[in-house]
Write an enzyme that holds these catalytic residues in place. Sequence first.
Site, PDB file in Angstrom:
ATOM      1  N   ARG A   1     -47.644  46.871 -12.573  1.00  0.00           N
ATOM      2  CA  ARG A   1     -47.895  46.205 -11.108  1.00  0.00           C
ATOM      3  C   ARG A   1     -49.282  45.459 -10.976  1.00  0.00           C
ATOM      4  NH1 ARG A   1     -45.564  51.728 -10.091  1.00  0.00           N
ATOM      5  NH2 ARG A   1     -43.804  51.360  -8.853  1.00  0.00           N
TER       6      ARG A   1
ATOM      7  N   HIS B   1     -47.826  49.594 -23.488  1.00  0.00           N
ATOM      8  CA  HIS B   1     -46.773  50.055 -24.132  1.00  0.00           C
ATOM      9  C   HIS B   1     -46.672  49.998 -25.535  1.00  0.00           C
ATOM     10  CE1 HIS B   1     -45.070  49.148 -19.698  1.00  0.00           C
ATOM     11  NE2 HIS B   1     -44.721  50.196 -19.807  1.00  0.00           N
TER      12      HIS B   1
ATOM     13  N   LEU C   1     -42.827  45.183 -20.404  1.00  0.00           N
ATOM     14  CA  LEU C   1     -43.869  45.817 -21.460  1.00  0.00           C
ATOM     15  C   LEU C   1     -45.207  44.997 -21.607  1.00  0.00           C
ATOM     16  CD1 LEU C   1     -41.275  46.733 -24.046  1.00  0.00           C
ATOM     17  CD2 LEU C   1     -42.065  48.244 -22.183  1.00  0.00           C
ATOM     18  N   HIS C   2     -46.321  45.575 -21.607  1.00  0.00           N
ATOM     19  CA  HIS C   2     -47.451  45.194 -21.911  1.00  0.00           C
ATOM     20  C   HIS C   2     -48.296  45.773 -23.010  1.00  0.00           C
ATOM     21  CE1 HIS C   2     -48.979  48.610 -19.818  1.00  0.00           C
ATOM     22  NE2 HIS C   2     -48.334  48.397 -18.878  1.00  0.00           N
TER      23      HIS C   2
END
Length: 286
Positions: A189, A37, A33-34
Amino acid sequence: MEVSATAADLKHRISGLRSRGRRIAFVPTMGNLHAGHLRLMERAREHADAVVASIYVNPLQFGAGEDFAAYPRTLEADLAQLRRADVDLLFLPSDAEVYPRGQAAQTFVEVPVLSDILCGASRPGHFRGVTTVVNRLFNLVTPDVALFGKKDYQQWLLIRMMVGDLGMPVQIVGVETERAADGLALSSRNGYLSEAERRVAPQLFATLSALKDQMEEQGAVPAEAEARANATLTGHGFRPDYISIRRRADLAVPGPRDAELVVLAAAWLGRARLLDNVELNRPAPG
Ligand code: PAF
């Protein structure tokens, strides 16, 4: 935060929320998660009383030779972030809970045409895997509303179409792309980029933004604007997969009178395949 690892337990907890009259918002994720999110979780809270998230790296949406095995799995950090974000319930299933009869035997859901263009052309079967897992998750979570990031524009549109075609009782909300200060769209990614590639990566958004200006302010011809963007990105060291101006409603190639457009791009930088898009409005022909 409650955590469910099985479909039966999830169903039980969802019934509990429903019996207390809770409106449910759902954010499906593949973890790692970043801030993008977390923005989805925040927006989810605006739409409902209970926020349900899922973490499941879905094997069905990865093709042979893609990064399924290498996909970043950061469960402990994800759990901490979800707790801080005040998520009520996390569904953390195994493959057997998602695909009880096995992946090969799984009934699938596929949106024709839109699944086969752009990212679908480069990643055959990818979108079938996405719509199949999202359909399964929707049937388990039974959300009133579900949120998806517009960075994955084609995915967001496909899910809206699936829900419309199948009459599924869930509202789909698209959330604007979360960006780093230099414009790079946040993505799990991005972690595949070297330091040097990370410095170049914002050129993707910069190039799409320049294309938007050319189309909106200089009346550029779409094919020429796409070719210029392709050359710019190649010059920066990207290997563009596609850069394409499409109609916003269905991602079809636009006719001369279509005004509501979006430019979508996928481009490799090192071992990262980066995606981005920018919506644009073409001035009406004079
Ligand atoms: O966007 C993603 O993270 C995935 O495609 C999704 C929607 C969680 C389905 O696996």
